[in-house]
Design a protein around this motif. Structure first.
Motif, short mmCIF file in Angstrom:
data_model
loop_
_atom_site.label_atom_id
_atom_site.label_comp_id
_atom_site.label_asym_id
_atom_site.label_seq_id
_atom_site.Cartn_x
_atom_site.Cartn_y
_atom_site.Cartn_z
N ASP A 1 -7.94 5.37 -7.44
CA ASP A 1 -6.53 5.20 -7.17
C ASP A 1 -5.84 6.55 -7.30
O ASP A 1 -6.16 7.34 -8.18
CB ASP A 1 -5.93 4.19 -8.17
N THR B 1 -4.54 -0.39 -7.37
CA THR B 1 -5.72 -0.67 -6.55
C THR B 1 -6.50 -1.76 -7.25
O THR B 1 -6.69 -1.70 -8.47
CB THR B 1 -6.56 0.61 -6.36
N CYS C 1 0.86 -1.19 0.00
CA CYS C 1 0.00 0.00 0.00
C CYS C 1 0.89 1.24 0.00
O CYS C 1 1.84 1.33 0.78
CB CYS C 1 -0.89 -0.02 1.24
#
Length: 83
Positions: free
Chosen positions: A62, A69, A44
């Motif tokens: 995103d 994503t 992430c």
């Protein structure tokens, strides 16, 4: 007329059981270090994506994350949910 709200279920690696988050703000940021929803996942990005609540529509976008994503296994740049 009451304001819209969504409940999202977050399945984050390494966190154990899924958790729920109520989305009521117009913009909710998702990230590993910065944001309203923090995901302790090295894949992430620091600031990864955003949830935009627009009336009864919830948009996932995103924010140019390094690893992308995904929704249901498909890479997305934007996804729209309606009730």
């Amino acid at each position: 007329m009451s304001a819209a709200a969504y409940v999202v279920t977050i399945h984050a690696p390494g966190e154990g059981a899924p958790r729920s988050q109520v989305i009521v703000k117009p913009r909710t940021v998702i990230g590993r270090i910065n944001g309203d929803i923090l995901l302790p996942d090295p894949l992430c990005s620091t600031t990864h994506a955003e949830l935009l609540l627009e009336g009864i529509t919830l948009r996932l976008r995103d924010l140019g994350s390094t690893n992308g994503t995904y929704h249901e296994g498909n890479r997305i740049t934007e996804l729209v949910w309606t009730p």
